[in-house]
Scaffold this motif. Structure first.
Motif, PDB file in Angstrom:
ATOM      1  N   GLY A   4      -4.275  10.927  -2.429  1.00 13.98           N
ATOM      2  CA  GLY A   4      -4.046  10.509  -3.952  1.00 13.98           C
ATOM      3  C   GLY A   4      -3.551   9.110  -4.396  1.00 13.98           C
ATOM      4  N   LEU A   5      -3.534   9.086  -5.502  1.00 20.76           N
ATOM      5  CA  LEU A   5      -3.455   7.351  -5.795  1.00 20.76           C
ATOM      6  C   LEU A   5      -2.325   6.750  -5.464  1.00 20.76           C
ATOM      7  CD1 LEU A   5      -4.866   5.440  -7.792  1.00 20.76           C
ATOM      8  CD2 LEU A   5      -3.573   6.115  -9.618  1.00 20.76           C
ATOM      9  N   GLU A   6      -0.990   7.539  -5.584  1.00 21.56           N
ATOM     10  CA  GLU A   6       0.278   6.828  -5.057  1.00 21.56           C
ATOM     11  C   GLU A   6       0.282   6.467  -3.862  1.00 21.56           C
ATOM     12  OE1 GLU A   6       4.535   8.575  -5.198  1.00 21.56           O
ATOM     13  OE2 GLU A   6       3.773   7.816  -7.239  1.00 21.56           O
ATOM     14  N   LYS A   7      -0.172   7.128  -2.830  1.00 16.85           N
ATOM     15  CA  LYS A   7      -0.064   7.188  -1.334  1.00 16.85           C
ATOM     16  C   LYS A   7      -1.046   6.310  -0.647  1.00 16.85           C
ATOM     17  CE  LYS A   7       2.469  11.260  -0.537  1.00 16.85           C
ATOM     18  NZ  LYS A   7       2.751  12.464   0.072  1.00 16.85           N
ATOM     19  N   SER A   8      -2.076   5.995  -1.456  1.00 16.84           N
ATOM     20  CA  SER A   8      -3.543   5.299  -1.122  1.00 16.84           C
ATOM     21  C   SER A   8      -3.285   3.845  -0.743  1.00 16.84           C
ATOM     22  CB  SER A   8      -4.485   5.617  -1.867  1.00 16.84           C
ATOM     23  OG  SER A   8      -5.022   7.114  -1.665  1.00 16.84           O
ATOM     24  N   LYS A   9      -3.525   3.320  -0.124  1.00 14.91           N
ATOM     25  CA  LYS A   9      -3.670   1.863   0.125  1.00 14.91           C
ATOM     26  C   LYS A   9      -5.103   1.238   0.029  1.00 14.91           C
ATOM     27  CE  LYS A   9       0.859   1.698   1.173  1.00 14.91           C
ATOM     28  NZ  LYS A   9       1.417   2.539   0.303  1.00 14.91           N
ATOM     29  N   MET A  10      -5.243   0.102  -0.649  1.00 11.63           N
ATOM     30  CA  MET A  10      -6.744  -0.555  -0.831  1.00 11.63           C
ATOM     31  C   MET A  10      -7.242  -0.742   0.491  1.00 11.63           C
ATOM     32  SD  MET A  10      -7.566  -0.607  -3.747  1.00 11.63           S
ATOM     33  CE  MET A  10      -8.654  -1.808  -4.624  1.00 11.63           C
ATOM     34  N   GLN A  11      -6.411  -1.327   1.530  1.00 13.07           N
ATOM     35  CA  GLN A  11      -7.080  -1.201   2.861  1.00 13.07           C
ATOM     36  C   GLN A  11      -7.451  -0.132   3.598  1.00 13.07           C
ATOM     37  OE1 GLN A  11      -7.262  -4.723   4.423  1.00 13.07           O
ATOM     38  NE2 GLN A  11      -8.770  -3.388   5.794  1.00 13.07           N
ATOM     39  N   ILE A  13      -8.677   2.566   2.108  1.00 13.30           N
ATOM     40  CA  ILE A  13      -9.788   2.911   1.358  1.00 13.30           C
ATOM     41  C   ILE A  13     -11.029   2.189   1.770  1.00 13.30           C
ATOM     42  CG2 ILE A  13     -10.831   2.919  -1.143  1.00 13.30           C
ATOM     43  CD1 ILE A  13      -8.019   3.465  -2.094  1.00 13.30           C
ATOM     44  N   ALA A  14     -10.840   1.004   1.923  1.00 10.51           N
ATOM     45  CA  ALA A  14     -11.704  -0.074   2.415  1.00 10.51           C
ATOM     46  C   ALA A  14     -12.069   0.585   3.977  1.00 10.51           C
ATOM     47  CB  ALA A  14     -11.303  -1.396   2.617  1.00 10.51           C
ATOM     48  N   ASN A  15     -11.067   0.486   4.647  1.00 11.66           N
ATOM     49  CA  ASN A  15     -11.547   0.999   6.219  1.00 11.66           C
ATOM     50  C   ASN A  15     -12.184   2.385   6.013  1.00 11.66           C
ATOM     51  OD1 ASN A  15      -9.837  -1.120   7.072  1.00 11.66           O
ATOM     52  ND2 ASN A  15      -8.052  -0.065   7.550  1.00 11.66           N
ATOM     53  N   LYS A  16     -11.973   3.407   5.176  1.00 17.99           N
ATOM     54  CA  LYS A  16     -12.392   4.606   5.513  1.00 17.99           C
ATOM     55  C   LYS A  16     -13.797   4.538   4.721  1.00 17.99           C
ATOM     56  CE  LYS A  16     -11.999   9.188   5.399  1.00 17.99           C
ATOM     57  NZ  LYS A  16     -11.427  10.258   6.347  1.00 17.99           N
ATOM     58  N   LEU A  24     -13.891  -4.467  -1.659  1.00 19.98           N
ATOM     59  CA  LEU A  24     -13.218  -3.261  -2.612  1.00 19.98           C
ATOM     60  C   LEU A  24     -12.693  -3.925  -3.579  1.00 19.98           C
ATOM     61  CD1 LEU A  24     -12.866  -0.266  -2.702  1.00 19.98           C
ATOM     62  CD2 LEU A  24     -10.797  -0.622  -1.514  1.00 19.98           C
ATOM     63  N   ASN A  25     -12.061  -5.037  -3.263  1.00 20.39           N
ATOM     64  CA  ASN A  25     -11.204  -5.679  -4.575  1.00 20.39           C
ATOM     65  C   ASN A  25     -12.095  -6.305  -5.477  1.00 20.39           C
ATOM     66  OD1 ASN A  25      -8.556  -5.138  -3.813  1.00 20.39           O
ATOM     67  ND2 ASN A  25      -8.317  -6.963  -2.706  1.00 20.39           N
ATOM     68  N   TYR A  26     -13.303  -6.773  -4.973  1.00 17.25           N
ATOM     69  CA  TYR A  26     -14.230  -7.480  -5.966  1.00 17.25           C
ATOM     70  C   TYR A  26     -14.880  -6.627  -6.872  1.00 17.25           C
ATOM     71  CZ  TYR A  26     -18.696  -9.565  -7.330  1.00 17.25           C
ATOM     72  OH  TYR A  26     -19.582 -10.073  -8.130  1.00 17.25           O
ATOM     73  N   TYR A  27     -15.439  -5.245  -6.136  1.00 18.65           N
ATOM     74  CA  TYR A  27     -15.903  -4.237  -7.301  1.00 18.65           C
ATOM     75  C   TYR A  27     -14.939  -3.519  -8.254  1.00 18.65           C
ATOM     76  CZ  TYR A  27     -20.322  -4.896  -4.969  1.00 18.65           C
ATOM     77  OH  TYR A  27     -21.545  -5.825  -4.339  1.00 18.65           O
ATOM     78  N   ASN A  33      -8.500   1.230 -11.309  1.00 23.83           N
ATOM     79  CA  ASN A  33      -9.756   1.021 -11.695  1.00 23.83           C
ATOM     80  C   ASN A  33     -10.708   1.907 -10.679  1.00 23.83           C
ATOM     81  OD1 ASN A  33      -9.220  -0.715 -13.523  1.00 23.83           O
ATOM     82  ND2 ASN A  33      -9.818  -2.720 -12.371  1.00 23.83           N
ATOM     83  N   LEU A  34     -10.578   1.733  -9.500  1.00 23.79           N
ATOM     84  CA  LEU A  34     -11.210   2.847  -8.468  1.00 23.79           C
ATOM     85  C   LEU A  34     -10.925   4.231  -8.963  1.00 23.79           C
ATOM     86  CD1 LEU A  34     -12.834   3.292  -5.889  1.00 23.79           C
ATOM     87  CD2 LEU A  34     -10.636   2.967  -4.658  1.00 23.79           C
ATOM     88  N   PHE A  35      -9.704   4.546  -9.305  1.00 25.07           N
ATOM     89  CA  PHE A  35      -9.267   5.943  -9.627  1.00 25.07           C
ATOM     90  C   PHE A  35     -10.244   6.490 -10.974  1.00 25.07           C
ATOM     91  CE2 PHE A  35      -6.611   8.920 -12.281  1.00 25.07           C
ATOM     92  CZ  PHE A  35      -6.554   9.816 -11.215  1.00 25.07           C
ATOM     93  N   THR A  36     -10.405   5.606 -11.667  1.00 22.56           N
ATOM     94  CA  THR A  36     -10.995   5.815 -13.077  1.00 22.56           C
ATOM     95  C   THR A  36     -12.557   6.064 -12.799  1.00 22.56           C
ATOM     96  OG1 THR A  36      -9.571   4.473 -14.490  1.00 22.56           O
ATOM     97  CG2 THR A  36     -11.867   5.077 -15.206  1.00 22.56           C
ATOM     98  N   VAL A  37     -13.136   5.270 -11.697  1.00 19.94           N
ATOM     99  CA  VAL A  37     -14.466   5.570 -11.370  1.00 19.94           C
ATOM    100  C   VAL A  37     -14.417   6.828 -10.685  1.00 19.94           C
ATOM    101  CG1 VAL A  37     -16.279   4.500  -9.732  1.00 19.94           C
ATOM    102  CG2 VAL A  37     -14.804   2.976 -11.393  1.00 19.94           C
ATOM    103  N   LEU A  38     -13.766   6.937  -9.768  1.00 14.55           N
ATOM    104  CA  LEU A  38     -13.769   8.282  -9.053  1.00 14.55           C
ATOM    105  C   LEU A  38     -13.615   9.463  -9.959  1.00 14.55           C
ATOM    106  CD1 LEU A  38     -11.896   8.427  -5.746  1.00 14.55           C
ATOM    107  CD2 LEU A  38     -12.187  10.488  -6.735  1.00 14.55           C
ATOM    108  N   ILE A  39     -12.923   9.551 -10.991  1.00 13.35           N
ATOM    109  CA  ILE A  39     -12.723  10.685 -11.929  1.00 13.35           C
ATOM    110  C   ILE A  39     -13.846  10.896 -12.629  1.00 13.35           C
ATOM    111  CG2 ILE A  39     -11.487  11.281 -13.700  1.00 13.35           C
ATOM    112  CD1 ILE A  39      -9.883  11.945 -11.363  1.00 13.35           C
TER     113      ILE A  39
END
Length: 187
Positions: A4-11, A13-16, A24-27, A33-39
């Motif tokens: 989920g959005l709240e529990k996810s950490k950018m690091q 996500i990048a690792n996965k 990841l931050n660059y894009y 923003n990542l959530f919007t692209v995912l949806i």
């Protein structure tokens, strides 16, 4: 999707994803923003298949049955989607609401569906119900079995064949129930 959005950490996500956090931050810059692209990607897998169907002249009940087939096929491949979306709706409905309101394809899809429903209600070919009632009933029939899929796995002793047979039967029941829901009381 997993946390989920709240529990996810950018690091995390990048690792996965197998990329650096910098990339990841660059894009995407932010989780939002990542959530919007995912949806957007989730809706992009379903909307094109439904667009042509909605514009077809077949009766709405038949369209609804075909739409159930489309959603069912997508959800069997991605059964985590309803859980993810519903958790995010419970957590904070605003991002999904805003996405739906701003997305032109989704708005066109909803407009076509609403127009078709209203037209058939006005002509008496289907029963008159508030659009919200139809949408809630329709999507409940489609999504709830996938929301409870982890529990089904437990009750079915993780028997994948049994679970797929359940989904096959449920899909046909959903079509029958939506047909019955839309029938005029005197038909």
């Amino acid at each position: 999707m997993e946390n989920g959005l709240e529990k996810s950490k950018m690091q995390d996500i990048a690792n996965k994803a197998g990329i650096s956090r910098t990339a990841l931050n660059y894009y995407f810059r932010t989780k939002d923003n990542l959530f919007t692209v995912l949806i957007d990607k989730l809706f992009e897998t379903i909307i094109p298949a439904i667009e042509g169907l909605v514009m077809n002249d077949m009766p709405f009940v038949e369209k609804a049955k075909s739409i159930i087939d489309i959603y069912d096929a997508q959800l069997r491949q991605n059964d985590f989607i309803p859980r993810f979306v519903f958790v995010e709706i419970q957590r904070n409905p605003k991002p999904i609401h805003d996405f739906i309101k701003k997305n032109k394809k989704i708005q066109a899809y909803l407009s076509m569906m609403t127009t078709t429903l209203k037209k058939e209600m006005e002509t008496g070919s289907i029963r008159t119900e508030p659009i919200e009632e139809f949408v809630t009933t329709f999507f409940s029939l489609i999504f709830v079995p996938y929301l409870v899929s982890p529990l089904l796995n437990e009750f079915m002793n993780n028997d994948e064949n049994r679970k797929q047979a359940f989904f096959d039967a449920h899909k046909e029941n959903a079509k029958r129930l939506i047909s019955d829901f839309l029938k005029q009381d005197n038909k």
